[in-house]
Design a protein around this motif. Sequence first.
Motif, PDB file in Angstrom:
ATOM      1  N   ALA A 182       7.493   0.373  15.107  1.00 58.06           N
ATOM      2  CA  ALA A 182       8.587   0.038  14.185  1.00 58.06           C
ATOM      3  C   ALA A 182       8.049  -0.737  12.988  1.00 58.06           C
ATOM      4  CB  ALA A 182       9.649  -0.782  14.910  1.00 58.06           C
ATOM      5  N   ARG A 183       7.122  -1.666  13.240  1.00 57.38           N
ATOM      6  CA  ARG A 183       6.560  -2.470  12.162  1.00 57.38           C
ATOM      7  C   ARG A 183       5.773  -1.576  11.197  1.00 57.38           C
ATOM      8  NH1 ARG A 183       1.689  -4.574  12.174  1.00 57.38           N
ATOM      9  NH2 ARG A 183       1.215  -6.054  10.508  1.00 57.38           N
ATOM     10  N   ARG A 184       5.006  -0.632  11.736  1.00 58.03           N
ATOM     11  CA  ARG A 184       4.221   0.243  10.858  1.00 58.03           C
ATOM     12  C   ARG A 184       5.136   1.149  10.021  1.00 58.03           C
ATOM     13  NH1 ARG A 184       0.275  -0.130  15.222  1.00 58.03           N
ATOM     14  NH2 ARG A 184       1.302   1.571  16.308  1.00 58.03           N
ATOM     15  N   VAL A 185       6.218   1.621  10.624  1.00 60.60           N
ATOM     16  CA  VAL A 185       7.187   2.420   9.850  1.00 60.60           C
ATOM     17  C   VAL A 185       7.809   1.544   8.762  1.00 60.60           C
ATOM     18  CG1 VAL A 185       9.424   3.595   9.968  1.00 60.60           C
ATOM     19  CG2 VAL A 185       7.674   4.063  11.699  1.00 60.60           C
ATOM     20  N   GLY A 186       8.176   0.313   9.134  1.00 61.43           N
ATOM     21  CA  GLY A 186       8.765  -0.600   8.150  1.00 61.43           C
ATOM     22  C   GLY A 186       7.832  -0.860   6.987  1.00 61.43           C
ATOM     23  N   LEU A 187       6.555  -1.069   7.287  1.00 59.16           N
ATOM     24  CA  LEU A 187       5.587  -1.345   6.219  1.00 59.16           C
ATOM     25  C   LEU A 187       5.328  -0.102   5.366  1.00 59.16           C
ATOM     26  CD1 LEU A 187       3.101  -3.763   8.018  1.00 59.16           C
ATOM     27  CD2 LEU A 187       4.667  -4.303   6.137  1.00 59.16           C
ATOM     28  N   ALA A 188       5.384   1.089   5.966  1.00 56.14           N
ATOM     29  CA  ALA A 188       5.231   2.318   5.172  1.00 56.14           C
ATOM     30  C   ALA A 188       6.362   2.429   4.153  1.00 56.14           C
ATOM     31  CB  ALA A 188       5.205   3.552   6.078  1.00 56.14           C
ATOM     32  N   ILE A 189       7.566   2.057   4.564  1.00 49.55           N
ATOM     33  CA  ILE A 189       8.706   2.058   3.636  1.00 49.55           C
ATOM     34  C   ILE A 189       8.496   0.965   2.580  1.00 49.55           C
ATOM     35  CG2 ILE A 189      11.203   1.716   3.430  1.00 49.55           C
ATOM     36  CD1 ILE A 189      11.341   2.630   6.441  1.00 49.55           C
ATOM     37  N   ALA A 190       8.105  -0.221   3.055  1.00 49.64           N
ATOM     38  CA  ALA A 190       7.969  -1.378   2.158  1.00 49.64           C
ATOM     39  C   ALA A 190       6.858  -1.173   1.137  1.00 49.64           C
ATOM     40  CB  ALA A 190       7.710  -2.645   2.971  1.00 49.64           C
ATOM     41  N   ASN A 191       5.859  -0.370   1.469  1.00 49.62           N
ATOM     42  CA  ASN A 191       4.747  -0.125   0.552  1.00 49.62           C
ATOM     43  C   ASN A 191       4.919   1.132  -0.286  1.00 49.62           C
ATOM     44  OD1 ASN A 191       2.979  -2.329   0.849  1.00 49.62           O
ATOM     45  ND2 ASN A 191       2.324  -1.550   2.842  1.00 49.62           N
ATOM     46  N   SER A 192       5.992   1.865  -0.072  1.00 45.20           N
ATOM     47  CA  SER A 192       6.174   3.106  -0.827  1.00 45.20           C
ATOM     48  C   SER A 192       6.590   2.800  -2.264  1.00 45.20           C
ATOM     49  CB  SER A 192       7.255   3.969  -0.163  1.00 45.20           C
ATOM     50  OG  SER A 192       7.743   4.913  -1.104  1.00 45.20           O
ATOM     51  N   PRO A 193       5.767   3.188  -3.245  1.00 48.85           N
ATOM     52  CA  PRO A 193       6.150   2.951  -4.640  1.00 48.85           C
ATOM     53  C   PRO A 193       7.485   3.607  -4.986  1.00 48.85           C
ATOM     54  CG  PRO A 193       3.871   3.720  -4.505  1.00 48.85           C
ATOM     55  CD  PRO A 193       4.455   3.842  -3.132  1.00 48.85           C
ATOM     56  N   LEU A 194       7.769   4.748  -4.371  1.00 45.63           N
ATOM     57  CA  LEU A 194       9.000   5.447  -4.719  1.00 45.63           C
ATOM     58  C   LEU A 194      10.230   4.763  -4.149  1.00 45.63           C
ATOM     59  CD1 LEU A 194       7.737   9.116  -4.536  1.00 45.63           C
ATOM     60  CD2 LEU A 194       8.363   7.812  -6.567  1.00 45.63           C
ATOM     61  N   VAL A 195      10.111   4.179  -2.941  1.00 44.19           N
ATOM     62  CA  VAL A 195      11.235   3.400  -2.409  1.00 44.19           C
ATOM     63  C   VAL A 195      11.436   2.148  -3.260  1.00 44.19           C
ATOM     64  CG1 VAL A 195      12.039   2.024  -0.445  1.00 44.19           C
ATOM     65  CG2 VAL A 195      10.964   4.255  -0.047  1.00 44.19           C
ATOM     66  N   LYS A 196      10.335   1.481  -3.587  1.00 44.47           N
ATOM     67  CA  LYS A 196      10.429   0.219  -4.321  1.00 44.47           C
ATOM     68  C   LYS A 196      10.978   0.416  -5.742  1.00 44.47           C
ATOM     69  CE  LYS A 196       6.640  -2.411  -3.513  1.00 44.47           C
ATOM     70  NZ  LYS A 196       6.751  -3.486  -2.528  1.00 44.47           N
ATOM     71  N   THR A 197      10.608   1.530  -6.377  1.00 44.13           N
ATOM     72  CA  THR A 197      11.145   1.788  -7.707  1.00 44.13           C
ATOM     73  C   THR A 197      12.603   2.243  -7.627  1.00 44.13           C
ATOM     74  OG1 THR A 197      10.083   3.970  -7.612  1.00 44.13           O
ATOM     75  CG2 THR A 197       8.968   2.276  -8.904  1.00 44.13           C
ATOM     76  N   ALA A 198      12.963   2.932  -6.548  1.00 38.17           N
ATOM     77  CA  ALA A 198      14.378   3.318  -6.382  1.00 38.17           C
ATOM     78  C   ALA A 198      15.252   2.067  -6.283  1.00 38.17           C
ATOM     79  CB  ALA A 198      14.559   4.197  -5.142  1.00 38.17           C
TER      80      ALA A 198
END
Lengths: 408, 408
Positions: A299-315
């Motif tokens: 769960a933590r690794r999935v969370g960090l993949a989301i948290a590090n995604s430039p496209l999620v962060k720019t959205a």
Amino acid sequence: MDLDRSPLAQPFPAIPPIAGVTPRIARAGYKNWGRCDLTFVEVAPGTTVAGVFTRNVCCSSEVELGREQVRLGKARALVVNAGNSNAFTGYRGRDAVETIMAQVARHLDCEPSEVFVSSTGVIGVPLPKDKAQAGVEAALNAPECSWEEAAATIGTTDTFNKGALATAVVGGTTVTIGGIIKGSGMIAPDMATMLGYIFTDAAVDPGFLQECLSDANHDTFSCITVDGDTSTSDTVLAFATGKAGNAPLASFDDAGADAFAAAIADVCRQLAHLVVRDGEGAQKFIEIAVTGATSDASARRVGLAIANSPLVKTAIAGEDANWGRVVMAVGKAGEPADRDTLSIGFGGTWCAKEGLPLADYDEAPVAAHLKGREISIEVDLGLGEGRATVWTCDLTHGYISINADYRS
Amino acid sequence: MDLDRSPLAQPFPAIPPIAGVTPRIARAGYKNWGRCDLTFVEVAPGTTVAGVFTRNVCCSSEVELGREQVRLGKARALVVNAGNSNAFTGYRGRDAVETIMAQVARHLDCEPSEVFVSSTGVIGVPLPKDKAQAGVEAALNAPECSWEEAAATIGTTDTFNKGALATAVVGGTTVTIGGIIKGSGMIAPDMATMLGYIFTDAAVDPGFLQECLSDANHDTFSCITVDGDTSTSDTVLAFATGKAGNAPLASFDDAGADAFAAAIADVCRQLAHLVVRDGEGAQKFIEIAVTGATSDASARRVGLAIANSPLVKTAIAGEDANWGRVVMAVGKAGEPADRDTLSIGFGGTWCAKEGLPLADYDEAPVAAHLKGREISIEVDLGLGEGRATVWTCDLTHGYISINADYRS
């Protein structure tokens, strides 16, 4: 470069003096600036210490030495240099650190291994020994300073001073835990690093202090990311002076141990959140809660993949309820996930459930939520009981300005 | 959103007609736009096919079906939808793809499994079946189009049309290999995906075609990154019509097989580079050469850690010779590395060697190199013989503008 105060900044807490801990500051002049840049904290004889350090294999001499020193469990002083990380400087960098350790040890009549040194700033320039020695000498003779002054002095590109406070009752005795931290991105422009220091008057055996700190680190500092770039110098140290007079804590079997561990975790969580709130260019604080994973670690690794995604962060920066980008980030995480059991929400409103956009999805509450400063993303993988929460900030023009427009 | 043509754009090559391949385009109207958005390519009976696909576990139905179809090795047609990725759309998305496959199969009197479908665009909206069917019908009756028109029609936020050309002599026969690709970031704003298609008149057994494509993919498409975000729909397909009349290639033992494989790799490399050259907001094309790793795979992972580091990418955008950020990225890669054997250079000039900044380091040639459009970074880990080259672009305000300022 003058940076505006983060819109996510929080006021510095009223950390009281902590028995057995004396902070002082001075100006070593590591950069051409008028501010104090050397912090010296003396801790009483008998103080125990624990630490967690960067996993970056190109770590600084400070980190290499600190790892060895923590194993001995005893501390008398902390020196923090701001403006030069002393990383990737080979034997000359290590010599500078050992010089500081010896200088302070002579003054306090202790072992050099009881003197902890951290440095933060430009990589690849050996810490100037003469400036360090003069700065340490000045600090040894400086008056005691406030916690906020110490927090300001360890900072580099931080836009606000960061501190945290908690108390716990241990065997009838109230103990105080105060912490300060710097960091504004895992690495700030030519100025590196997250450095955090926690001080308590509690009496705690070093092994148990390390256990509490490591446990807390796992769920706090290891669950934040600004840009996914891990510094060469990240360090968090915890010092326990024992001056509160409680019966020393040695394990979770001791009275008050749970409360103490919870208070350490509380301070770590506060400090970790403050670093995210000062993330370079941050306009929004994002909490990502992942449930239904095959394990907590997954769960933590999935969370960090989301948290590090430039496209999620720019959205999020664009206040765009683009949950498809969250789907993408889940899918690229390299962890067990199944498109057809995956559900995604923002601010408590589900957008998609079990692999399909919700037929009656109403974007209005999500759009309203995304206009705020505090954003939450909920991801349920629908596979198991694993869960984790991670924190990050959005990715904005401010991040590019700080890191590209600025030249070293 | 109107995007300026990338400053790294390259002219579309003069790809000749390829025997046995007929491209056509039409307007399905997947979005409210006037342009063609459906590409239909008919390939002659007997055409073999190979493919590589995204590893994103939340992949589209197109990818799921494509993986199965490629195993059968036979193709008669390709349909590419632009403007809707049809990803995360469950059974309705799959139904739309199967409808297109059946419609084309009826027209060509072939198996539905010989009809390959790709889609690119917004995630989470099922592909509208009626528009797809009308678009396919129009394309079936459209005149043959040019390769550049086909390349333009598969594009979404691409700022220039991308194609590549190579020839090889196989058993005395010259064969032609042409390719087109779209992509501008692993995912563009609400428009996903890298899609690439390679066509040759060579006669090639599907197993050997797959071997050539997989080998080429390993060193080309798998070595590029714009933002580290892996699409749900990435697909590269290779079609071989056999119309050149060479003796079919079945293994590397066959005459001309090496030349053919090299030409496929050449086309893949050209196409991969073009995607990076159209990376969202890209102003500079960056080649990162890693040597001295413990294995080629390790070198590639180190290279990608550097290529995905926001701090390295913003340093290049800022024309800042900040090699400390490369040190940091090497150290965080999770691969064997030793600070004290690590050397780093830009544009052929070493900045640091074996763990120390070079004493006589002259920044002038590095600063001049960084002002150009074509940047190289050299990293020698000093541990072994492993090597890899990866490609990326810089991270600029343009990336933020495209992905945050724009709303879906």
